[in-house]
Scaffold this active site. Structure first.
Site, PDB file in Angstrom:
ATOM      1  N   ASP A  39       0.864  -1.164   0.000  1.00  0.00           N
ATOM      2  CA  ASP A  39       0.000   0.000   0.000  1.00  0.00           C
ATOM      3  C   ASP A  39       0.917   1.235   0.000  1.00  0.00           C
ATOM      4  O   ASP A  39       2.138   1.103   0.139  1.00  0.00           O
ATOM      5  CB  ASP A  39      -0.899  -0.031   1.236  1.00  0.00           C
ATOM      6  CG  ASP A  39      -1.829   1.158   1.316  1.00  0.00           C
ATOM      7  OD1 ASP A  39      -2.398   1.547   0.279  1.00  0.00           O
ATOM      8  OD2 ASP A  39      -1.972   1.721   2.418  1.00  0.00           O
ATOM      9  N   ASP A  41      -0.274   5.104   1.211  1.00  0.00           N
ATOM     10  CA  ASP A  41      -0.551   5.999   2.341  1.00  0.00           C
ATOM     11  C   ASP A  41      -0.465   5.251   3.674  1.00  0.00           C
ATOM     12  O   ASP A  41      -1.105   4.208   3.857  1.00  0.00           O
ATOM     13  CB  ASP A  41      -1.948   6.604   2.208  1.00  0.00           C
ATOM     14  CG  ASP A  41      -2.038   7.647   1.096  1.00  0.00           C
ATOM     15  OD1 ASP A  41      -0.996   8.225   0.739  1.00  0.00           O
ATOM     16  OD2 ASP A  41      -3.150   7.883   0.594  1.00  0.00           O
TER      17      ASP A  41
END
Length: 276
Positions: A39, A41
């Site tokens: 991922d 963020d």
């Protein structure tokens, strides 16, 4: 024609010449054994890139009418409105890019990147994120890490001629668990199938997924018992996986190793890489 050094062609038969010239065709590298999915963020960077960029808005905040226009499950749509507002307020590309580049990495993340770089013969790395391509590439390029990633799956975003950052949804899907613009399980399943085909039918030995958020849960159902989920400790992905394990959720087969620092991920990868 190049025939070699120090031996005239008349001294060799055509067959001898052909057999003695070394091949210049590159030797194909063996397929990488492992896939690492990230991922972005609060996994690669230590905060939401959307929140960081809002600080480029007038007064470093959004008006109430814009903040209250969010609809559950339609965050991509909300971010489109925010970027349009910022363009109307005269926020420039340089200002937005500067805010993105200033986001700090998560603790130990650069150590993890260094490990993957030094073991690139074994690891293929991919980003799967509901952020956007402009933010992710800007940050990775600034960090000198863009080359580490074979693919980036995220929402398309680019500046138009009017200086507005135009954001689009990644895809449409039928998953009821995920936001309307992105199901990470769909992305992961399709990528694993495509890469296996491209690799001559050879699957990855293990898949690792490094994440933090609730939208990182769905792709866990695409992974098997030899694979590992790395949820950021005390973040939503960690809590939800614990709840699923306690409930014996059907289809959840992946091993779970929480992380607080990228060094935690490195330590686990080292152990697993040695299991040849």
């Amino acid at each position: 024609m190049f025939t070699g050094v120090g031996e005239p062609p008349s001294h060799r038969s055509p067959n001898m010449a052909a057999s003695s010239v070394p091949s210049t065709a590159p030797v194909p590298s063996p397929p990488k054994r492992f896939l690492v999915l990230f991922d972005f963020d609060e996994t690669i960077v230590n905060e939401s890139s959307d929140d960081a960029v809002v600080r480029a808005a007038p007064g470093q905040q959004l008006p109430d009418w814009l903040r209250h226009s969010y609809r559950e499950g339609y965050y991509n749509e909300q971010m489109q409105r925010i970027l349009a507002y910022m363009a109307e307020q005269g926020v420039t590309e340089d200002s937005i890019r500067s805010k993105v580049e200033q986001i700090p990495p998560t603790p130990g993340l650069l150590t993890l990147f260094q490990y993957l770089q030094s073991h690139k013969q074994d690891f293929e790395s991919v980003v799967v994120s509901d952020a956007n391509m402009y933010f992710i590439e800007a940050w990775l390029e600034r960090a000198g890490a863009r080359h580490l990633f074979h693919r980036i799956f995220t929402n398309p975003a680019s500046f138009d001629a009017q200086g507005r950052l135009v954001l689009l949804p990644f895809h449409t899907h039928g998953c009821q668990r995920c936001p309307d613009n992105m199901c990470k399980q769909v992305i992961v399943r399709e990528y694993l199938a495509r890469r296996q085909q491209e690799r001559g039918g050879c699957p990855f030995q293990r898949v690792f997924y490094v994440g933090d958020g609730a939208n990182d849960i769905c792709p866990m159902l695409a992974l098997g018992p030899r694979d590992t989920a790395f949820p950021r400790r005390h973040f939503p992905m960690h809590r939800l996986l614990q709840e699923m394990q306690d409930a014996g959720t059907e289809g959840l087969k992946v091993s779970v190793v929480p992380w607080a620092s990228g060094q935690d991920v490195v330590d686990c990868l080292k152990r697993l890489e040695e299991e040849r």
